[in-house]
Structure formats: C-alpha cells, structure tokens
Enzyme design. Structure first.
Site, PDB file in Angstrom:
ATOM      1  N   LYS A   1       0.493  -1.402  -0.003  1.00 64.65           N
ATOM      2  CA  LYS A   1       0.210   0.497   0.156  1.00 64.65           C
ATOM      3  C   LYS A   1       1.015   0.711  -0.096  1.00 64.65           C
ATOM      4  O   LYS A   1       0.173   2.297  -0.604  1.00 64.65           O
ATOM      5  CB  LYS A   1      -0.991  -0.453   1.218  1.00 64.65           C
ATOM      6  CG  LYS A   1      -2.147   1.057   1.360  1.00 64.65           C
ATOM      7  CD  LYS A   1      -1.992   1.362   3.037  1.00 64.65           C
ATOM      8  CE  LYS A   1      -1.954   2.005   3.541  1.00 64.65           C
ATOM      9  NZ  LYS A   1      -2.094   2.607   5.091  1.00 64.65           N
TER      10      LYS A   1
ATOM     11  N   ASP B   1      -6.405   0.576   0.645  1.00 64.42           N
ATOM     12  CA  ASP B   1      -6.647   0.582   2.134  1.00 64.42           C
ATOM     13  C   ASP B   1      -7.557   0.210   2.506  1.00 64.42           C
ATOM     14  O   ASP B   1      -9.135  -0.455   1.600  1.00 64.42           O
ATOM     15  CB  ASP B   1      -5.795   1.761   2.522  1.00 64.42           C
ATOM     16  CG  ASP B   1      -6.839   3.168   1.922  1.00 64.42           C
ATOM     17  OD1 ASP B   1      -7.776   2.297   1.195  1.00 64.42           O
ATOM     18  OD2 ASP B   1      -6.468   4.184   1.928  1.00 64.42           O
TER      19      ASP B   1
END
Length: 270
Positions: A151, A169
């Site tokens: 991420k 996320d």
C-alpha cells in the site's frame, strides 16, 4: 477491453429499490461488472476532479515518511506532526543518524510512535546503505524498507513518481466490496482484481477517487446512500438511509455542495 458507455452530460437522479441491482442478485456478468466499474470511475472523476493524496509532502522522501506514519491513524493527524519532522530531518541521512527517542517525541500524536520512530530510523539507514540516500522507484525495493508494504509503495510510486498503482487501504477495500467489484479479501488479490477492471493509466486516480468517496459519502457505519452520486450503480444501495434529506445530512468534506449538486441531478459533468 474497451467500454464505450460514458456517463451522461448531466447526472440524473435515478434510484433503485434496495436489493434490486443485478449484482445484488448475483446476475451481473464479468463484462457487466467491468463496464460498471469503468462507469463508476468516470462518474467519480466528475464528483472529485481534484482527488489527490491528502498527506502533505514536497518530495518522495516526505511522502514515504508521511505514508509510513499514516498507518492506523488519520492523514489529518499525520499532517499535524510532519512540518516539524520534515524540518528536523530533511534527508535520509538525517533519519539514519537521528536519535530514535527524539523522532518518537515529535511523532507521538500519531500513535504507535515508538515502532514508527524505529521504522523511520531504519528506513533512513537502508536508503543510505542501499540507495544512495534516495527513495527508490521500484516496487520490490520499496517493500523491503522498514514499515513499507505494498500500500505504502503504491502511494509513493503513484504520487511521487507517476507510476500507476492501486492503493488498497481500508477505505478502498470497503468500497470495492460494497460496490461488488470483487469478492476477494486479500489486499493483493483485490489489487489484481480491480486492476483487471480499471484501465492501468487510471489506477492511481481511481484509488484517490474511491478513498475520497469513502471519506465523504460512503462512510463505514452509515453511508449517505440517499445523496450518493453513484447510488444507481451500487448493489449495496440501502446500506444507509435512502431518503435524500437523511443522506444529504451525512455528506461531508469541502466538496459537499458539489457532491450534492451532482447527486441531486442539478450539477453538470465536465
């Protein structure tokens, strides 16, 4: 795969009865899901034309540091501590030679500050030792840095180096599930599934748009279904209040008036 269906020049307020979307009934084809995902992306581009990373930064190192700090806290809180942090530690070398307790005192408000301070010092050391003090662009190099996962790596690659990437996320995971764009639960599997729907050139911006929508309209506990600009495309319509007034009261953010104009059918597309 190309999708020629474009959103209308004006958003027209259309609604479905909850549970009647084809995807909610399990009747949507793979092609239909791809076309719907791309329609949603184009519609969200009109809703959030200025979607962007909401962490403050001026260079790749600052973005990397801010993203590491953003784990399990808000961007707002990170932005409160980074001005002093960036002033004190402007280079990878500065982090590498820093006192970890001093870093911790600066970043204390973001939570888990001891672990994060250790990550920042270790990150600085590895950048100096392995990358000449510069933030690498390669995904494999980034994920080897302390405190950096896929991420964070995609945030840095997409926003500092303009390499397309999907930032999976918690907001992103929640929304792509609500929108029934994938049934995958593993973040990497979600990344690949959505990457097969959305054109690669739009991956970074799609991530921003979805995250903006999750923070402003499609809230975790009570989504603003009744005032959602993409409600007609959403199989989960009805997860929140479906009446206009109740939905409109839940919409937040500086774009609120623009969002409500489009959701009501009064706004114009770009």
């Amino acid at each position: 795969m190309s999708d020629a269906v474009s959103p209308p020049p004006h958003f027209v307020r259309r609604t479905r009865r909850p549970g009647t979307h084809p995807a909610a009934k399990g009747k949507e084809t793979e092609l239909g899901r791809t076309r719907r995902g791309r329609r949603i992306n184009r519609m969200l581009a009109q809703v959030y034309p200025d979607a962007h990373a909401e962490l403050d930064f001026t260079n790749p190192l600052e973005l990397l540091v801010a993203t590491v700090l953003s784990a399990q806290t808000t961007d707002v809180r990170v932005n409160q501590v980074t001005p002093e942090l960036f002033r004190r530690y402007p280079t990878a070398e500065a982090y590498a030679t820093a006192n970890v307790d001093e870093i911790g005192e600066i970043i204390r408000p973001v939570g888990f500050y001891r672990a994060k301070a250790g990550h920042l010092k270790g990150l600085g050391e590895m950048l100096v030792d392995k990358h000449g003090g510069e933030v690498p662009e390669d995904l494999d190099d980034l994920v080897k840095l302390p405190g950096v996962g896929r991420k964070t790596a995609h945030v840095v690659r997409g926003n500092a180096f303009d390499h397309p990437g999907l930032t999976v996320d918690t907001h992103f995971q929640r929304l792509v599930h609500r929108l029934a764009l994938t049934e995958e639960n593993d973040p990497v599997a979600i990344e690949h599934a959505i990457g097969a729907i959305i054109e690669k050139s739009d991956w970074t911006m799609f991530s921003h748009r979805i995250i903006f929508h999750g923070r402003r309209v499609c809230h975790a506990r009570k989504p603003a279904c009744g005032a959602c600009p993409i409600a007609y495309e959403c199989p989960s319509f009805g997860a929140g209040p479906i009446e206009w007034d109740e939905g409109a009261a839940l919409v937040t953010g500086p774009e609120r008036e623009h969002i409500l104009d489009l959701a009501s059918g009064e706004g114009e597309g770009q």
